[in-house]
Design an enzyme around this catalytic site. Structure first.
Site, PDB file in Angstrom:
ATOM      1  N   HIS A 193       0.850  -1.198   0.000  1.00 32.20           N
ATOM      2  CA  HIS A 193       0.000   0.000   0.000  1.00 32.20           C
ATOM      3  C   HIS A 193       0.876   1.234   0.000  1.00 32.20           C
ATOM      4  O   HIS A 193       2.039   1.213   0.408  1.00 32.20           O
ATOM      5  CB  HIS A 193      -0.937   0.015   1.214  1.00 32.20           C
ATOM      6  N   CYS A 194       0.321   2.332  -0.517  1.00 31.74           N
ATOM      7  CA  CYS A 194       0.974   3.635  -0.411  1.00 31.74           C
ATOM      8  C   CYS A 194       0.084   4.506   0.461  1.00 31.74           C
ATOM      9  O   CYS A 194      -0.627   3.990   1.325  1.00 31.74           O
ATOM     10  CB  CYS A 194       1.213   4.242  -1.793  1.00 31.74           C
ATOM     11  N   ILE A 195       0.062   5.801   0.226  1.00 37.63           N
ATOM     12  CA  ILE A 195      -0.645   6.688   1.139  1.00 37.63           C
ATOM     13  C   ILE A 195      -2.155   6.598   1.017  1.00 37.63           C
ATOM     14  O   ILE A 195      -2.882   6.852   1.970  1.00 37.63           O
ATOM     15  CB  ILE A 195      -0.173   8.148   0.931  1.00 37.63           C
TER      16      ILE A 195
END
Length: 629
Positions: free
Chosen positions: A27-29
């Protein structure tokens, strides 16, 4: 497991095709980034319309589910439901060009040790500084302990990389570590102290004394401490060997037989083949650079300075170091080392500029210790942790190093001893007979110029992907969608013939090759500016999204001809309301390009911006999804 997001997580797993269809999850932000075995099994339409999900993107081999600022909670909940970060049976990756593939490998292998790399680099740098200025003696217990701590990662790098490379190449992690430990075993190094049994390849650049054999096969030994390439290649080959054996070894003995046979194959192969090849390539490069220096010191400075950091990454620099040390021993001076001194200063110049320009907190956190350790000549944290994964900063550092190398090469700068690293290399350029002379000053000049060039290139050419600041505590998704104000073919901004738009200086968005000659309001909002010529307008939505719509390139020169406006500056309008019409054919006949940038000019005010990646778009279709918070 976060019960609040359990239902959402369970539905996401089900609609991406179930756990068995998930190869990996990260996942990223704002986004969950899945790698699926078969994206066709995912119910994309369902997920796009599901409460709690902003949208779904399929790009770069990833199936991205945009969640918003509570993505971490959903991610943790999915892991708690039994989904692994990495599958044991990943699907074949999409083909990448060699450079991108290399960057992906380097990033994956070095990212887990970045923090430790920075920490030990700083400790080693400070220990060198304290020794150089006389605060510590090399015989003091304080220096010995600090130096050992600083060297702990670098000396045993093959063991650490054996673990992280095994993670990347899907090899048993502890087998990867065992390969690295074998390369560093003290008895291996002690073999070189024995009398040679014989010499092979006599008279050629590959001439090598043989101190030991393995089952009668000559073993050419080299120093693997702090090396990178041998363990990476060995781990990769070992993963293939392990995979082959796993298919034929009975399960009842696989626990010990699989690592046994894998190690028995890959470790001797590394000593017999991988290490010697790396040594010979290094020797060839060293001899080549000597020939180039004799031909032109400036050219050799540009080449060796510019490519030095690349050679260090591949372990090929060992072809230069022995030649330089031999020159010092025989002649009391050397020219080669002066060509590479500027490289670390170009590197830290880039890192400092990046630290000042970036808004990404992780990059800032890594950049400071990397800069400090780089001042003292320890640039691995900067290279592997910051500049190389970002590509262009690393290239800028190579350019700065090339300029510095040209200075020391062109002035035939000499060093007289093998001294410290980084800033503490300067004393090595003091002539023992004549004191401080042109070699010292030219070395100092090259350091400064390389630093300035690297800093300036990164500072003024800096370009950062739009990344939001850290998300606030989880709360319901707040996002909005903007329809396209123009109909036509969608073109990436980077491909248009206008540097200001192409470099995203004016905002983030796309360009649209207009087809029907109409501009409508993409949402409810206010026209904040409308050029009298009608070729461009500024629009602010009720949510505060600022949009610039520019019809064609250089069309301001038409002075309003072929444009008809239906709204005025300051007017509040509704989504879909006609704002402008223009005569497509007449404008094209006049010789103007109707590629029209549509950009969001305040992207940093939002958590994320998702752009529709379809080739064409109509006035009724969504162009942007903006995650507000």
């Amino acid at each position: 497991m976060t019960e609040k997001y359990q239902a959402l997580a369970e539905t996401i797993i089900e609609k991406v095709g179930g756990k068995e269809n998930i190869n990996s999850l990260a996942h990223c932000i704002t986004r969950l980034r899945f790698k699926l075995k078969d994206e066709a099994l995912a119910d994309t339409d369902f997920l796009k319309n599901m409460e709690g999900i902003v949208t779904v993107m399929q790009s770069g081999g990833q199936y991205q589910v945009v969640i918003g600022n509570h993505v971490t909670d959903v991610y943790d909940t999915i892991l708690g439901l039994g989904v692994s970060k990495v599958s044991e049976n990943p699907a074949p990756a999409k083909k990448q060009n060699p450079f991108d593939a290399f960057i992906d490998i380097v990033s994956s292998i070095f990212t887990p040790v970045l923090g430790l790399l920075c920490a030990t680099g700083m400790i080693k740098g400070f220990a060198s500084m304290f020794l150089s200025i006389g605060w510590l003696s090399d015989q003091s217990g304080t220096f010995i302990i600090l130096n050992a701590l600083g060297d702990s990662l670098f000396y045993f790098f093959p063991i650490f990389l054996g673990y992280t490379a095994a993670e990347k190449f899907k090899l048993n992690h502890f087998v990867g570590m065992a390969i690295g430990a074998s390369l560093l075993h003290p008895t291996i190094g002690s073999i070189n102290a024995l009398e040679p049994l014989f010499t092979i390849f006599g008279g050629s650049f590959m001439e090598s004394p043989i101190h030991a054999t393995f089952l009668g096969v000559p073993v050419i030994l080299m120093d693997y401490a702090s090396s990178v390439v041998p363990i990476l290649i060995a781990t990769y080959v070992g993963s293939k060997i392990e995979k082959g054996f796993s298919k034929i070894i009975p399960d009842v003995i696989k626990m010990f037989a699989l690592p046994l046979l894998t190690l028995l194959c890959i470790v001797p192969l590394t000593f017999i083949v991988i290490g010697p090849i790396a040594t010979w390539v290094s020797q060839l490069i060293g001899s080549g650079f000597l020939a180039i220096y004799d031909l032109s010191p400036v050219v050799s400075g540009v080449i060796l300075g510019g490519f030095w950091q690349i050679m260090v990454i591949f372990g090929l620099h060992w072809g230069i170091i022995p030649i330089a040390l031999n020159n010092l021993a025989i002649y009391g001076q050397d020219t080669l080392l002066s060509l590479i001194v500027p490289a670390s200063f170009a590197q830290i110049g880039v890192v400092l500029a990046l630290m000042l320009r970036t808004k990404d907190k992780k990059t800032k956190t890594l950049a400071f210790p990397a800069f400090i350790s780089g001042v003292f000549g320890i640039t691995e944290p900067a290279i592997y942790g910051i500049t190389l994964p970002k590509k262009w900063p690393f290239i800028y550092s190579c350019i700065g190093a090339a300029v510095g190398g040209a200075i020391t090469g062109g002035t035939r700068t000499l060093n007289f001893v093998s001294g410290g690293l980084g800033i503490f290399e300067l004393p090595s350029y003091v002539d023992p007979k004549n004191g401080i002379n042109h070699s010292f000053y030219m070395c100092l000049l090259a350091m400064i110029v390389a630093f300035i060039v690297g800093f300036a290139l990164e500072f003024f050419l800096f370009k950062e992907e739009v990344k939001p600041v850290e998300a606030a505590p989880a709360h319901p998704i707040n996002h909005t969608k903007l329809s396209s104000p123009i109909e036509g073919q969608v073109i990436p901004l980077s491909q248009i013939n206008d540097e200001a738009f192409a470099s995203e200086l004016l905002g983030v968005g796309v360009a649209i090759e207009s087809t029907d000659g109409r501009v409508v309001a993409p949402a409810d909002g206010t026209i904040t500016s409308f050029f009298p010529t009608g070729h461009a307008l500024g629009f602010t939505t009720d949510e505060g999204i600022e949009l610039l719509i520019h019809i064609g390139l250089d069309t301001v020169q038409l002075e309003g001809k072929h444009f008809t406006t239906f709204a005025k500056q300051g007017e509040k309008v509704k989504a879909g309301q006609l704002l402008l019409e223009y005569d497509v054919e007449s404008i094209k006949k006049a010789g103007y390009d109707l590629t029209s940038p549509v950009v969001i000019t305040n992207p940093k005010d939002f958590l994320d911006i998702i752009i529709n990646e379809e080739d064409t778009i109509s006035l009724s279709e969504e162009l942007f999804t903006i995650v507000l918070s």
